[in-house]
Scaffold this motif. Structure first.
Motif, PDB file in Angstrom:
ATOM      1  N   GLY A  26       0.811  -1.209   0.000  1.00 23.37           N
ATOM      2  CA  GLY A  26       0.000   0.000   0.000  1.00 23.37           C
ATOM      3  C   GLY A  26       0.841   1.253   0.000  1.00 23.37           C
ATOM      4  N   LEU A  27       1.947   1.228   0.745  1.00 28.71           N
ATOM      5  CA  LEU A  27       2.853   2.378   0.781  1.00 28.71           C
ATOM      6  C   LEU A  27       3.490   2.611  -0.580  1.00 28.71           C
ATOM      7  N   ILE A  28       3.954   1.537  -1.216  1.00 27.35           N
ATOM      8  CA  ILE A  28       4.562   1.667  -2.552  1.00 27.35           C
ATOM      9  C   ILE A  28       3.537   2.216  -3.539  1.00 27.35           C
ATOM     10  N   ALA A  35      -8.156  -1.988  18.212  1.00 26.08           N
ATOM     11  CA  ALA A  35      -8.452  -3.345  17.744  1.00 26.08           C
ATOM     12  C   ALA A  35      -7.208  -4.225  17.675  1.00 26.08           C
ATOM     13  N   HIS A  36      -6.051  -3.676  18.087  1.00 26.88           N
ATOM     14  CA  HIS A  36      -4.775  -4.406  18.144  1.00 26.88           C
ATOM     15  C   HIS A  36      -4.199  -4.752  16.771  1.00 26.88           C
ATOM     16  N   TYR A  37      -4.562  -3.970  15.754  1.00 25.37           N
ATOM     17  CA  TYR A  37      -3.912  -4.113  14.455  1.00 25.37           C
ATOM     18  C   TYR A  37      -2.769  -3.098  14.403  1.00 25.37           C
ATOM     19  N   TYR A  38      -1.682  -3.434  15.091  1.00 19.60           N
ATOM     20  CA  TYR A  38      -0.631  -2.463  15.339  1.00 19.60           C
ATOM     21  C   TYR A  38       0.162  -2.092  14.092  1.00 19.60           C
ATOM     22  N   ALA A  39       0.409  -3.057  13.225  1.00 21.72           N
ATOM     23  CA  ALA A  39       1.169  -2.760  12.013  1.00 21.72           C
ATOM     24  C   ALA A  39       0.399  -1.784  11.131  1.00 21.72           C
ATOM     25  N   SER A  40      -0.883  -2.015  10.974  1.00 25.66           N
ATOM     26  CA  SER A  40      -1.704  -1.128  10.157  1.00 25.66           C
ATOM     27  C   SER A  40      -1.849   0.241  10.819  1.00 25.66           C
ATOM     28  N   ALA A  41      -1.982   0.269  12.141  1.00 24.34           N
ATOM     29  CA  ALA A  41      -2.106   1.542  12.849  1.00 24.34           C
ATOM     30  C   ALA A  41      -0.839   2.374  12.680  1.00 24.34           C
ATOM     31  N   ALA A  42       0.329   1.714  12.819  1.00 26.25           N
ATOM     32  CA  ALA A  42       1.588   2.426  12.644  1.00 26.25           C
ATOM     33  C   ALA A  42       1.717   2.956  11.222  1.00 26.25           C
ATOM     34  N   MET A  43       1.274   2.166  10.255  1.00 29.50           N
ATOM     35  CA  MET A  43       1.337   2.611   8.868  1.00 29.50           C
ATOM     36  C   MET A  43       0.399   3.789   8.633  1.00 29.50           C
ATOM     37  N   TYR A  44      -0.740   3.794   9.289  1.00 31.90           N
ATOM     38  CA  TYR A  44      -1.685   4.905   9.161  1.00 31.90           C
ATOM     39  C   TYR A  44      -1.081   6.204   9.694  1.00 31.90           C
ATOM     40  N   VAL A  45      -0.297   6.105  10.784  1.00 32.39           N
ATOM     41  CA  VAL A  45       0.376   7.294  11.312  1.00 32.39           C
ATOM     42  C   VAL A  45       1.300   7.879  10.250  1.00 32.39           C
TER      43      VAL A  45
END
Length: 228
Positions: A30-32, A184-194
């Motif tokens: 998604g980032l790419i 919701a403990h989706y930490y990787a996605s949350a960090a990416m959202y930041v």
């Protein structure tokens, strides 16, 4: 099949938290894709589709029996929406590709009626989907999940149309999506959202400058074609 099985089962353990590698990899795709979108490149769409397919399985944790058995129906549903709208954007940008050097699509501002329609669609869509997602068992606060879904739909459509404003819709999505994903403990996605929050603001100003540059070039061309 061995690679696919590893991708589906592989986990990353950070302290007492378990993160699926496909959540990390899906967000990286998604980032790419977002980087390609900022540069207005057609290849951004197919790259994003791969990430969407991976994240769809992540956000239906209870369905796919993942270590985090939480269903975020808005997050999962938006991956399907992304794939559908991305196919539209891919075709649209590919056709316009011939008019621009290097496969870059020319940004443009949406009209005021379109902006009003986007705002009404954002709020109205959230109000309509919230009770539906709640009835289907989505994670609370359900309105946040609905907001993220509707905003993602409008932002992706705006990107396909080449509207500069689509970046600001992503900002609105990220502001709500970060606390939802952390809770919701989706930490990787949350960090990416930041990270996406800062990235989308950068993308907005990049497209804004590109639109201003195009306006100046058009003004120079018009002056040359109509000398005083």
């Amino acid at each position: 099949m061995t690679v696919l099985r590893w991708l589906f089962d592989a986990q990353l353990h950070i302290g007492d938290q378990t993160v699926l590698w496909r959540e990390v990899i899906g967000n990286l795709f998604g980032l790419i894709s977002a980087l390609g979108g900022m540069r207005r490149k057609v290849w951004a769409w197919p790259v994003g589709i791969v990430g969407n397919a991976l994240l769809f399985t992540v956000f239906l944790g209870a369905v796919f029996d993942t270590p985090n058995p939480v269903n975020l129906l808005g997050q999962a549903g938006r991956q399907v929406m992304f794939i559908v709208v991305s196919i539209y954007g891919w075709v649209r940008w590919a056709r316009r590709d011939e008019d621009f050097d290097g496969g870059a699509v020319e940004p443009r501002w949406a009209s005021w009626p379109t902006r009003i329609w986007l705002a009404v669609g954002m709020v109205g869509g959230t109000l309509v989907l919230t009770p539906i997602f709640r009835a289907l068992g989505s994670y609370e606060p359900v309105w946040s999940d609905a907001w993220v879904f509707v905003g993602s739909l409008l932002a992706t459509y705006g990107m396909a149309k080449g509207w500069v404003e689509f970046w600001l819709i992503w900002v609105a999505v990220d502001v709500v999506g970060v606390p939802l994903l952390f809770s919701a403990h989706y930490y990787a996605s949350a960090a990416m959202y930041v990270f996406y929050g800062a990235f989308t603001l950068t993308g907005f100003f990049v497209w804004w400058r590109e639109r201003a540059r195009a306006n100046r070039a058009e003004a120079v061309t018009a002056d040359a074609a109509n000398p005083a």
